[in-house]
Write an enzyme that holds these catalytic residues in place. Structure first.
Site, mmCIF file in Angstrom:
data_model
loop_
_atom_site.group_PDB
_atom_site.id
_atom_site.type_symbol
_atom_site.label_atom_id
_atom_site.label_comp_id
_atom_site.label_asym_id
_atom_site.label_seq_id
_atom_site.Cartn_x
_atom_site.Cartn_y
_atom_site.Cartn_z
ATOM 1 N N LYS A 171 -33.537 -52.796 -61.486
ATOM 2 C CA LYS A 171 -34.532 -53.516 -62.288
ATOM 3 C C LYS A 171 -33.843 -54.142 -63.492
ATOM 4 C CE LYS A 171 -39.354 -52.380 -63.189
ATOM 5 N NZ LYS A 171 -40.259 -51.293 -63.572
HETATM 6 O O1 G3P Z 1 -43.293 -50.518 -64.692
HETATM 7 C C1 G3P Z 1 -43.792 -51.518 -65.495
HETATM 8 C C2 G3P Z 1 -45.274 -51.537 -65.701
HETATM 9 O O2 G3P Z 1 -45.943 -51.202 -64.534
HETATM 10 C C3 G3P Z 1 -45.777 -50.882 -66.943
HETATM 11 O O3 G3P Z 1 -47.177 -50.696 -66.959
HETATM 12 O O4 G3P Z 1 -49.239 -49.775 -67.983
HETATM 13 O O5 G3P Z 1 -47.057 -49.626 -69.236
HETATM 14 O O6 G3P Z 1 -48.202 -51.812 -68.964
HETATM 15 P P1 G3P Z 1 -47.952 -50.458 -68.361
#
Ligand code: G3P
Length: 224
Positions: free
Chosen positions: A87
């Site tokens: 990533k």
């Molecule tokens: O992995 C990245 C992403 O899915 C993060 O999600 O909920 O922290 O915005 P969030």
């Protein structure tokens, strides 16, 4: 559409796997920190554990933000297991690293994508996945799902093979909407996946079926 789980929590990965619907895993430094996993050795050991559990793609994020550092980390991460996807953040050196890693046959997931232009650049560099962050865009009163739809149109029209990985998914509705606008993958926490199971008419309908069945058995017994 593929279902990935967005967590570093082994128990949640196992639970989604047991449901029989899990295609892969995404992690990020915040999710690793949330599980209390610190130090390079421990972090790599944890990725190994996840890769042993899941045969599909497992995204492991680099910490470096410079080209050379990202390449070095990417090589080390990709040696952990065959299903590691590196990533890489959507920054200038990140795009360059994605291009080089693609040439080396290493799969990449371009993360922190918030615009169609960023997605286009990542696809042009050869990213395996682009990760637009739906929930975080919604948090700013913009339309996260519209971004998925725009990226879908661009990738279809331009015949890019990069897969759209809808990230920052917060609930079941996000999952359904992402499926409707053409996301190739959704990555979400376990509770968002499990919320898809729920409907009050399913619960009341099942209860009635079981009651009717029980009543018929009791009636048959009392007649005999
Ligand atoms: O992995 C990245 C992403 O899915 C993060 O999600 O909920 O922290 O915005 P969030």
């Amino acid at each position: 559409m593929k279902f990935f789980i967005d967590t570093a929590k082994i128990e949640h990965i196992q639970e989604a796997k047991d449901l029989g619907i899990l295609d892969g895993v995404t992690t990020n430094p915040s999710l690793m920190a949330k599980e209390g996993i610190t130090g390079r050795q421990n972090i790599y050991r944890h990725y190994r554990k996840i890769c042993d559990l899941v045969s599909g793609d497992v995204s492991a994020e680099v910490i470096s933000t410079d080209y050379k550092g990202m390449l070095k980390e990417a090589r080390a991460l990709s040696e952990i297991a065959e299903n590691i996807v590196v990533k890489i953040p959507m920054i200038r050196d990140g795009v360059r690293a994605i291009s080089t890693l693609t040439g080396m046959g290493i799969k990449t997931n371009c993360t922190l994508v918030f615009s169609a232009g960023q997605a286009l650049l990542a696809a042009k560099a050869g990213a395996t996945y682009v990760s637009p962050f739906i929930g975080r865009i919604d948090d700013t009163s913009w339309d996260g799902m519209q971004l998925i739809s725009d990226i879908f149109d661009i990738f279809s029209l331009q015949a890019f093979e990069t897969e759209i990985l809808a990230a920052s998914i917060r609930n079941g509705l996000h999952i359904v909407e992402a499926a409707k606008v053409g996301a190739d993958v959704v990555t979400c926490p376990l509770d968002a996946i499990l919320s898809l199971l729920k409907h009050p008419l399913t619960d009341s309908g099942l209860q009635k079926f079981l009651e009717d069945h029980q009543k018929a058995q009791t009636d048959a017994l009392s007649r005999s």
